[in-house]
Design an enzyme around this catalytic site. Structure first.
Site, PDB file in Angstrom:
ATOM      1  N   HIS A   1      25.480  35.922  23.909  1.00 35.29           N
ATOM      2  CA  HIS A   1      26.541  35.644  22.934  1.00 35.29           C
ATOM      3  C   HIS A   1      27.834  36.346  23.344  1.00 35.29           C
ATOM      4  O   HIS A   1      28.908  35.728  23.409  1.00 35.29           O
ATOM      5  CB  HIS A   1      26.074  36.115  21.555  1.00 35.29           C
ATOM      6  CG  HIS A   1      27.087  35.970  20.469  1.00 35.29           C
ATOM      7  ND1 HIS A   1      26.910  35.125  19.391  1.00 35.29           N
ATOM      8  CD2 HIS A   1      28.294  36.580  20.252  1.00 35.29           C
ATOM      9  CE1 HIS A   1      27.962  35.201  18.590  1.00 35.29           C
ATOM     10  NE2 HIS A   1      28.809  36.091  19.085  1.00 35.29           N
ATOM     11  N   GLU A   2      27.732  37.640  23.635  1.00 36.11           N
ATOM     12  CA  GLU A   2      28.916  38.404  24.021  1.00 36.11           C
ATOM     13  C   GLU A   2      29.434  37.966  25.390  1.00 36.11           C
ATOM     14  O   GLU A   2      30.653  37.925  25.626  1.00 36.11           O
ATOM     15  CB  GLU A   2      28.598  39.900  24.033  1.00 36.11           C
ATOM     16  CG  GLU A   2      28.079  40.452  22.717  1.00 36.11           C
ATOM     17  CD  GLU A   2      29.031  40.241  21.564  1.00 36.11           C
ATOM     18  OE1 GLU A   2      30.224  39.978  21.804  1.00 36.11           O
ATOM     19  OE2 GLU A   2      28.591  40.336  20.406  1.00 36.11           O
TER      20      GLU A   2
ATOM     21  N   HIS B   1      31.640  34.915  24.995  1.00 35.65           N
ATOM     22  CA  HIS B   1      32.997  35.288  24.572  1.00 35.65           C
ATOM     23  C   HIS B   1      33.806  35.781  25.779  1.00 35.65           C
ATOM     24  O   HIS B   1      34.944  35.353  25.998  1.00 35.65           O
ATOM     25  CB  HIS B   1      32.946  36.423  23.542  1.00 35.65           C
ATOM     26  CG  HIS B   1      32.564  36.002  22.168  1.00 35.65           C
ATOM     27  ND1 HIS B   1      33.167  34.955  21.488  1.00 35.65           N
ATOM     28  CD2 HIS B   1      31.646  36.520  21.305  1.00 35.65           C
ATOM     29  CE1 HIS B   1      32.629  34.833  20.290  1.00 35.65           C
ATOM     30  NE2 HIS B   1      31.700  35.770  20.148  1.00 35.65           N
TER      31      HIS B   1
END
Length: 267
Positions: A58-59, A62
């Protein structure tokens, strides 16, 4: 345009992430084969490790999207190594999400990579950076539920099936919560570039409390019931039944006495 020298160490997958991935694989194998005497322990380790892997991805989503959108400082911060220890707030991105899963089985949104937004031009790019994280949870949910909606579960041990179902539930809750247009969550980050400067200034002070407000509201029984009905509806559309997620959670919280789950009734 100023560019930063590329270094292989900035993008080399970290040993920490590889270790977590190894725990996922070994515990998944234990849940599949029944190697562990306590099926619940195997499910707990598998789901927790896989959940941390998804948080790292997820990170990473980003960060990677920000890099290609113009923030060339991302690599030097270590975000491309998938190392959870490199996040600005490891507590928010890893520790709290894991604790919430252990305590209640809710996929708490993480979010702690520092992006230099001033380097990025274009509202669409800003929106895409915010959307990239929860879209990763969506992709993870699709992968976890693929055996269900492809009707490819013949021969899959019950413990592993239930573990996949519970992991899918976590991904769906994380995606839905993250996409809420509430300050502090990715959903607000998607729409923020399109708001007027005045509205953004008024909303900005509430950003640190957005996530807390969401969970305070979820403590209201009627709201909680509606929320999980929506989660069950999404999972049902993907072929995952409440029986599967229920026993996945029961096995996961093995310390409460659930070490073995009954076989799924024939449909």
């Amino acid at each position: 345009m100023t560019t930063a020298p590329a270094r292989s160490s900035d993008r080399r997958i970290s040993p920490v992430f590889l270790g977590i991935a190894a725990v996922t694989a070994v515990s998944g194998w234990a849940a599949w084969t029944g190697f562990a005497d306590n099926a619940g322990l195997a499910v707990f380790l598998f789901v927790t490790a896989a959940w941390i892997v998804s948080l790292c991805l997820h990170e990473y989503a980003h960060a990677r999207t920000a890099l290609h959108s113009g923030d060339i400082s991302i690599g030097a911060k270590g975000y491309l190594t998938l190392d959870p220890l490199k996040y600005t707030h490891a507590l928010l991105s890893i520790v709290l999400p894991v604790l919430f899963v252990i305590m209640g089985g809710i996929g708490l949104p993480g979010g702690a990579v520092f992006i230099e937004r001033g380097r990025i031009r274009g509202r669409w790019r800003h929106s895409l950076i915010s959307a990239a994280g929860p879209l990763t949870n969506v992709a993870f949910a699709v992968v976890c539920t693929a055996p269900f909606w492809l009707d490819a579960l013949d021969g899959v041990p019950d413990a592993f099936r239930y573990a996949l179902a519970f992991l899918a539930l976590l991904q769906v809750t994380a995606a839905i919560l993250n996409f809420l247009p509430i300050p502090g969550l990715d959903g607000y980050g998607v729409i923020e570039p399109w708001l007027s400067r005045g509205i953004r200034r008024q909303v900005e002070p509430f950003a640190p409390f957005g996530l807390l407000a969401v969970f305070a509201v979820l403590w209201i029984p009627s709201v909680n019931a509606v929320f999980f009905d929506a989660i069950d509806a999404v999972l049902g559309a993907l072929g995952v039944e409440e029986w599967d997620t229920y026993w996945g959670r029961e096995l996961y919280q093995f310390w409460e006495g659930s070490q073995e789950a009954p076989p799924r009734p024939a449909s």
